[in-house]
Design a protein around this motif. Sequence first.
Motif, PDB file in Angstrom:
ATOM      1  N   LEU A 260       0.836  -1.206   0.000  1.00 17.37           N
ATOM      2  CA  LEU A 260       0.000   0.000   0.000  1.00 17.37           C
ATOM      3  C   LEU A 260       0.867   1.252   0.000  1.00 17.37           C
ATOM      4  O   LEU A 260       1.973   1.253   0.555  1.00 17.37           O
ATOM      5  CB  LEU A 260      -0.913   0.032   1.236  1.00 17.37           C
ATOM      6  CG  LEU A 260      -2.235  -0.710   1.087  1.00 17.37           C
ATOM      7  CD1 LEU A 260      -2.019  -2.196   1.236  1.00 17.37           C
ATOM      8  CD2 LEU A 260      -3.262  -0.211   2.075  1.00 17.37           C
ATOM      9  N   ARG A 261       0.347   2.324  -0.595  1.00 17.97           N
ATOM     10  CA  ARG A 261       1.054   3.603  -0.608  1.00 17.97           C
ATOM     11  C   ARG A 261       0.060   4.688  -0.218  1.00 17.97           C
ATOM     12  O   ARG A 261      -1.048   4.751  -0.774  1.00 17.97           O
ATOM     13  CB  ARG A 261       1.582   3.853  -2.020  1.00 17.97           C
ATOM     14  CG  ARG A 261       2.229   5.203  -2.217  1.00 17.97           C
ATOM     15  CD  ARG A 261       2.883   5.280  -3.579  1.00 17.97           C
ATOM     16  NE  ARG A 261       1.905   5.605  -4.633  1.00 17.97           N
ATOM     17  CZ  ARG A 261       2.250   5.819  -5.904  1.00 17.97           C
ATOM     18  NH1 ARG A 261       3.498   5.705  -6.298  1.00 17.97           N
ATOM     19  NH2 ARG A 261       1.324   6.118  -6.804  1.00 17.97           N
ATOM     20  N   PHE A 262       0.431   5.509   0.748  1.00 18.09           N
ATOM     21  CA  PHE A 262      -0.409   6.635   1.155  1.00 18.09           C
ATOM     22  C   PHE A 262       0.169   7.896   0.539  1.00 18.09           C
ATOM     23  O   PHE A 262       1.204   8.392   0.967  1.00 18.09           O
ATOM     24  CB  PHE A 262      -0.489   6.725   2.683  1.00 18.09           C
ATOM     25  CG  PHE A 262      -1.284   5.604   3.283  1.00 18.09           C
ATOM     26  CD1 PHE A 262      -0.780   4.300   3.341  1.00 18.09           C
ATOM     27  CD2 PHE A 262      -2.559   5.818   3.773  1.00 18.09           C
ATOM     28  CE1 PHE A 262      -1.513   3.253   3.876  1.00 18.09           C
ATOM     29  CE2 PHE A 262      -3.309   4.773   4.311  1.00 18.09           C
ATOM     30  CZ  PHE A 262      -2.779   3.488   4.354  1.00 18.09           C
ATOM     31  N   ARG A 263      -0.488   8.391  -0.468  1.00 19.61           N
ATOM     32  CA  ARG A 263       0.028   9.518  -1.260  1.00 19.61           C
ATOM     33  C   ARG A 263      -0.672  10.790  -0.798  1.00 19.61           C
ATOM     34  O   ARG A 263      -1.901  10.843  -0.743  1.00 19.61           O
ATOM     35  CB  ARG A 263      -0.297   9.223  -2.728  1.00 19.61           C
ATOM     36  CG  ARG A 263       0.187  10.199  -3.738  1.00 19.61           C
ATOM     37  CD  ARG A 263       0.168   9.555  -5.133  1.00 19.61           C
ATOM     38  NE  ARG A 263      -1.027   8.724  -5.381  1.00 19.61           N
ATOM     39  CZ  ARG A 263      -2.183   9.211  -5.856  1.00 19.61           C
ATOM     40  NH1 ARG A 263      -2.337  10.492  -6.102  1.00 19.61           N
ATOM     41  NH2 ARG A 263      -3.209   8.389  -6.073  1.00 19.61           N
ATOM     42  N   GLY A 287       2.631  -4.711 -10.263  1.00 22.48           N
ATOM     43  CA  GLY A 287       3.591  -3.641 -10.495  1.00 22.48           C
ATOM     44  C   GLY A 287       2.992  -2.264 -10.693  1.00 22.48           C
ATOM     45  O   GLY A 287       3.673  -1.248 -10.554  1.00 22.48           O
ATOM     46  N   ARG A 288       1.681  -2.198 -10.988  1.00 24.56           N
ATOM     47  CA  ARG A 288       1.062  -0.872 -11.206  1.00 24.56           C
ATOM     48  C   ARG A 288       0.486  -0.357  -9.903  1.00 24.56           C
ATOM     49  O   ARG A 288      -0.013  -1.106  -9.076  1.00 24.56           O
ATOM     50  CB  ARG A 288      -0.063  -0.991 -12.238  1.00 24.56           C
ATOM     51  CG  ARG A 288       0.463  -1.075 -13.651  1.00 24.56           C
ATOM     52  CD  ARG A 288      -0.640  -1.447 -14.627  1.00 24.56           C
ATOM     53  NE  ARG A 288      -1.830  -0.584 -14.527  1.00 24.56           N
ATOM     54  CZ  ARG A 288      -2.974  -0.840 -15.155  1.00 24.56           C
ATOM     55  NH1 ARG A 288      -3.087  -1.927 -15.906  1.00 24.56           N
ATOM     56  NH2 ARG A 288      -4.009  -0.031 -15.037  1.00 24.56           N
ATOM     57  N   TRP A 289       0.558   0.981  -9.717  1.00 23.94           N
ATOM     58  CA  TRP A 289      -0.108   1.566  -8.557  1.00 23.94           C
ATOM     59  C   TRP A 289      -1.562   1.844  -8.911  1.00 23.94           C
ATOM     60  O   TRP A 289      -1.848   2.483  -9.911  1.00 23.94           O
ATOM     61  CB  TRP A 289       0.585   2.870  -8.141  1.00 23.94           C
ATOM     62  CG  TRP A 289       1.883   2.630  -7.437  1.00 23.94           C
ATOM     63  CD1 TRP A 289       3.128   2.912  -7.904  1.00 23.94           C
ATOM     64  CD2 TRP A 289       2.057   2.066  -6.127  1.00 23.94           C
ATOM     65  NE1 TRP A 289       4.086   2.546  -6.982  1.00 23.94           N
ATOM     66  CE2 TRP A 289       3.461   2.034  -5.876  1.00 23.94           C
ATOM     67  CE3 TRP A 289       1.188   1.567  -5.152  1.00 23.94           C
ATOM     68  CZ2 TRP A 289       3.991   1.524  -4.693  1.00 23.94           C
ATOM     69  CZ3 TRP A 289       1.725   1.071  -3.978  1.00 23.94           C
ATOM     70  CH2 TRP A 289       3.104   1.048  -3.751  1.00 23.94           C
ATOM     71  N   LEU A 290      -2.472   1.321  -8.114  1.00 19.21           N
ATOM     72  CA  LEU A 290      -3.896   1.458  -8.402  1.00 19.21           C
ATOM     73  C   LEU A 290      -4.587   2.167  -7.247  1.00 19.21           C
ATOM     74  O   LEU A 290      -4.517   1.733  -6.100  1.00 19.21           O
ATOM     75  CB  LEU A 290      -4.520   0.070  -8.581  1.00 19.21           C
ATOM     76  CG  LEU A 290      -3.791  -0.841  -9.578  1.00 19.21           C
ATOM     77  CD1 LEU A 290      -4.081  -2.310  -9.294  1.00 19.21           C
ATOM     78  CD2 LEU A 290      -4.191  -0.474 -10.998  1.00 19.21           C
ATOM     79  N   GLU A 291      -5.235   3.283  -7.565  1.00 12.70           N
ATOM     80  CA  GLU A 291      -5.887   4.074  -6.531  1.00 12.70           C
ATOM     81  C   GLU A 291      -7.167   3.372  -6.062  1.00 12.70           C
ATOM     82  O   GLU A 291      -7.981   2.969  -6.883  1.00 12.70           O
ATOM     83  CB  GLU A 291      -6.216   5.440  -7.129  1.00 12.70           C
ATOM     84  CG  GLU A 291      -6.732   6.433  -6.144  1.00 12.70           C
ATOM     85  CD  GLU A 291      -7.119   7.734  -6.858  1.00 12.70           C
ATOM     86  OE1 GLU A 291      -6.340   8.177  -7.734  1.00 12.70           O
ATOM     87  OE2 GLU A 291      -8.188   8.263  -6.563  1.00 12.70           O
TER      88      GLU A 291
END
Length: 351
Positions: A260-263, A287-291
């Motif tokens: 997870l990434r918190f942008r 591999g893709r970042w998915l919102e």
Amino acid sequence: MNELDSLVESAQQLFAQAHTPADLENAKAQFLGKSGKMTELMKGMAQLSVEEKKSRGAAINVAKQAIEAALTARRKALADAELQAHLKAEVLDVTLPGRRRGSGGLHPVSITMERIEGIFGSMGFDVAEGPEIESDWFNFTALNTPEDHPARSMHDTFYVEGGTQHAPNLLRTHTSPMQVRHAVQHVKRYRNLIDAGQTMPEIRVIAPGRTYRVDSDATHSPMFHQCEGLWIGENVSFKDLKVVFTDFCKTFFEQDDLVLRFRPSFFPFTEPSAEIDIQFQSGPLAGRWLEVSGAGQVHPNVVRNMGLDPEKYIGFAFGMGPDRLTMLRYGVNDLRLFFDGDIRFLSQFQS
Ligand code: DAH
């Protein structure tokens, strides 16, 4: 052939030519009716001597019986033919397999909603539902989005009758109004406790439902779904948001190595705010970042609108799109398929 024999023969012929019961009864009348041929013969016996009457009468009776027998046989033949025709028309093959009733199933988005409720339920979250026709106050103002706030323009929606000129009713553009609606109810329930300076039970709730915006393409539908989450207490931090949401995503997608990434982002009702992206490590989307969700720490103004003191109560909220989660989970690339109602598409999903 004497006269009686030929009479019997012509009766048999006429009966054989009758193809309906009505025709047959008409033919019968010609021989056995009141003015039928047999009746005439009987009447003609009046002038005969006693001896002649005996033999003539016996012969006429034999002929009459023969005609009656022919009539009965023909009646039966016609009735049989009619029965056969009926049976043929209504033929029923009892060896055919029965017709199965197709069993219904849940819509893929409903399956997702149930999964979301189950997972958050196991983490102690209640489920709340609210109105789809919402007031300007709950949809915007209470969420720190006043009338002239630019963020409102991203939420173009359908306005409906009711409300006032400056605060019309509308189809809710997100499930976030449920944050304040639910919190106000919760606070009302624990008002005495709060006033006495004691600690109220935490608010921990999700609010799934339909939302509306003027938007329509492969990834946007004018009606779509959201699921709001809210956790408010005396000591709820961003760390808790991370733990809860990470747990949720891993369980939902059944992938332990999900990242997870918190942008950093902006929402009027949270500060700080974040967009949550996920990344699969395997599969077609790897591999893709998915919102998947917006989130953040609930803004002090919103906490105040809940009827709570922002110096004491703090927490986080998130708002995710179950439609998008469903697309990611099943690899569907056009959102509109979910709402076209094509049974060939919908029947592919099993929970
Ligand atoms: N309501 C936002 C939207 O529709 C999503 C959202 C963002 C909800 C941040 C939240 C939040 O609860 O904290 O775009």
